[in-house]
Design a protein around this motif. Structure first.
Motif, PDB file in Angstrom:
ATOM      1  N   UNK A 260       0.815  -1.229   0.000  1.00  2.49           N
ATOM      2  CA  UNK A 260       0.000   0.000   0.000  1.00  2.49           C
ATOM      3  C   UNK A 260       0.844   1.273   0.000  1.00  2.49           C
ATOM      4  N   UNK A 261       1.932   1.262  -0.756  1.00  2.00           N
ATOM      5  CA  UNK A 261       2.780   2.438  -0.881  1.00  2.00           C
ATOM      6  C   UNK A 261       3.826   2.587   0.209  1.00  2.00           C
TER       7      UNK A 261
ATOM      8  N   UNK B   5      34.193  -0.923 -21.811  1.00  3.38           N
ATOM      9  CA  UNK B   5      33.946  -2.360 -21.909  1.00  3.38           C
ATOM     10  C   UNK B   5      32.569  -2.661 -22.480  1.00  3.38           C
ATOM     11  N   UNK B   6      31.715  -1.650 -22.556  1.00  6.63           N
ATOM     12  CA  UNK B   6      30.358  -1.819 -23.071  1.00  6.63           C
ATOM     13  C   UNK B   6      29.549  -2.835 -22.274  1.00  6.63           C
ATOM     14  N   UNK B   7      29.787  -2.915 -20.987  1.00  5.43           N
ATOM     15  CA  UNK B   7      28.995  -3.759 -20.110  1.00  5.43           C
ATOM     16  C   UNK B   7      27.903  -2.920 -19.472  1.00  5.43           C
ATOM     17  N   UNK B   8      26.719  -3.453 -19.325  1.00  2.32           N
ATOM     18  CA  UNK B   8      25.666  -2.674 -18.682  1.00  2.32           C
ATOM     19  C   UNK B   8      25.900  -2.550 -17.180  1.00  2.32           C
ATOM     20  N   UNK B   9      25.340  -1.522 -16.606  1.00  4.12           N
ATOM     21  CA  UNK B   9      25.378  -1.332 -15.156  1.00  4.12           C
ATOM     22  C   UNK B   9      24.017  -1.701 -14.597  1.00  4.12           C
ATOM     23  N   UNK B  10      24.007  -2.338 -13.441  1.00  4.53           N
ATOM     24  CA  UNK B  10      22.764  -2.751 -12.794  1.00  4.53           C
ATOM     25  C   UNK B  10      22.705  -2.089 -11.428  1.00  4.53           C
ATOM     26  N   UNK B  11      21.608  -1.376 -11.160  1.00  2.00           N
ATOM     27  CA  UNK B  11      21.400  -0.698  -9.885  1.00  2.00           C
ATOM     28  C   UNK B  11      20.097  -1.212  -9.304  1.00  2.00           C
ATOM     29  N   UNK B  12      20.119  -1.595  -8.028  1.00  2.00           N
ATOM     30  CA  UNK B  12      18.907  -2.060  -7.350  1.00  2.00           C
ATOM     31  C   UNK B  12      18.751  -1.284  -6.049  1.00  2.00           C
ATOM     32  N   UNK B  13      17.535  -0.833  -5.776  1.00  2.00           N
ATOM     33  CA  UNK B  13      17.251  -0.084  -4.557  1.00  2.00           C
ATOM     34  C   UNK B  13      15.884  -0.466  -4.034  1.00  2.00           C
ATOM     35  N   UNK B  14      15.794  -0.632  -2.731  1.00  2.00           N
ATOM     36  CA  UNK B  14      14.506  -0.847  -2.071  1.00  2.00           C
ATOM     37  C   UNK B  14      14.308   0.236  -1.031  1.00  2.00           C
ATOM     38  N   UNK B  15      13.058   0.607  -0.836  1.00  2.00           N
ATOM     39  CA  UNK B  15      12.692   1.622   0.146  1.00  2.00           C
ATOM     40  C   UNK B  15      11.540   1.065   0.971  1.00  2.00           C
ATOM     41  N   UNK B  16      11.638   1.222   2.270  1.00  2.00           N
ATOM     42  CA  UNK B  16      10.546   0.834   3.154  1.00  2.00           C
ATOM     43  C   UNK B  16      10.308   1.969   4.135  1.00  2.00           C
ATOM     44  N   UNK B  17       9.123   2.548   4.108  1.00  2.00           N
ATOM     45  CA  UNK B  17       8.745   3.608   5.043  1.00  2.00           C
ATOM     46  C   UNK B  17       8.254   2.952   6.320  1.00  2.00           C
ATOM     47  N   UNK B  18       9.079   2.969   7.332  1.00  2.00           N
ATOM     48  CA  UNK B  18       8.788   2.287   8.593  1.00  2.00           C
ATOM     49  C   UNK B  18       7.532   2.841   9.253  1.00  2.00           C
ATOM     50  N   UNK B  19       7.342   4.141   9.177  1.00  2.00           N
ATOM     51  CA  UNK B  19       6.197   4.761   9.831  1.00  2.00           C
ATOM     52  C   UNK B  19       4.991   4.873   8.910  1.00  2.00           C
ATOM     53  N   UNK B  20       5.088   4.309   7.717  1.00  2.00           N
ATOM     54  CA  UNK B  20       3.976   4.368   6.775  1.00  2.00           C
ATOM     55  C   UNK B  20       4.013   5.637   5.972  1.00  2.00           C
ATOM     56  N   UNK B  21       2.942   5.892   5.284  1.00  2.00           N
ATOM     57  CA  UNK B  21       2.881   7.085   4.464  1.00  2.00           C
ATOM     58  C   UNK B  21       3.463   6.834   3.099  1.00  2.00           C
ATOM     59  N   UNK B  22       3.725   7.924   2.391  1.00  2.00           N
ATOM     60  CA  UNK B  22       4.232   7.848   1.029  1.00  2.00           C
ATOM     61  C   UNK B  22       5.748   7.850   1.031  1.00  2.00           C
ATOM     62  N   UNK B  23       6.350   6.977   0.231  1.00  2.00           N
ATOM     63  CA  UNK B  23       7.827   6.916   0.138  1.00  2.00           C
ATOM     64  C   UNK B  23       8.353   8.109  -0.590  1.00  2.00           C
TER      65      UNK B  23
END
Length: 176
Positions: free
Chosen positions: A126-127, A158-176
């Motif tokens: 739920x966001x 080198x023409x290799x792709x870059x991979x970026x991963x990120x997760x966000x969790x709002x502990x108190x709720x609300x909008x990230x």
């Protein structure tokens, strides 16, 4: 548009000038940022687009951001184009929403800038949570990597792709 007038008061007592060197005061107008932004949705509210053209450098206009996003559901969306990479909190928003004049110093060290490629992302719980998976040509720049020019390879690309991963969790709720 970020427009400004600057005035440099040059004095003969200025300790930064070479001894005996005098210069007149200087003043003038400048465009620190001049951008044209257009965005919205096409055909359906699930298909959105954004284009930011940067015209700050002389008379040339170049795309700063240009992406298309398709929302299959809130939990899974696909974005393609030129966009800010999913890393620091500052890089997610526009520079027009910053509360201070400059980026934080941490962004200079940890910020990855923008990239050209594909993003898979979505909102979960739920966001309260979000995830981002970026697969781009390179970090911090936009350039063409697929080329038949052999000189590109000899200069260390080198023409290799870059991979970026990120997760966000709002502990108190609300909008990230």
């Amino acid at each position: 548009m970020q427009f400004r007038w600057t005035y440099y008061n040059t004095r003969s007592q200025n300790r930064y000038l070479v001894p005996g060197f005098q210069r007149h005061d200087r003043a003038g107008f400048s465009f620190n940022r001049l951008r044209f932004i257009i965005g919205g949705h096409a055909y359906t509210k699930d298909l959105t687009y954004h284009i930011t053209m940067d015209m700050s450098e002389g008379n040339d206009a170049s795309p700063l951001y240009a992406w298309v996003n398709y929302r299959i559901m809130d939990e899974f969306q696909i974005m393609a184009g030129i966009f800010r990479l999913a890393n620091t909190r500052v890089d997610f928003g526009s520079t027009s929403t910053l509360q201070l004049v400059e980026y934080p110093m941490a962004n200079a060290v940890f910020g990855l800038g923008r990239g050209q490629g594909l993003r898979l992302w979505g909102k979960l719980l739920d966001g309260k949570g979000e995830y981002y998976l970026d697969v781009v040509d390179t970090l911090g720049a936009v350039r063409t990597t697929i080329t038949n020019d052999e000189d590109v390879y000899t200069r260390g690309h080198a023409n290799n792709p870059a991979v970026v991963f990120r997760t966000i969790w709002s502990l108190l709720g609300g909008h990230c």
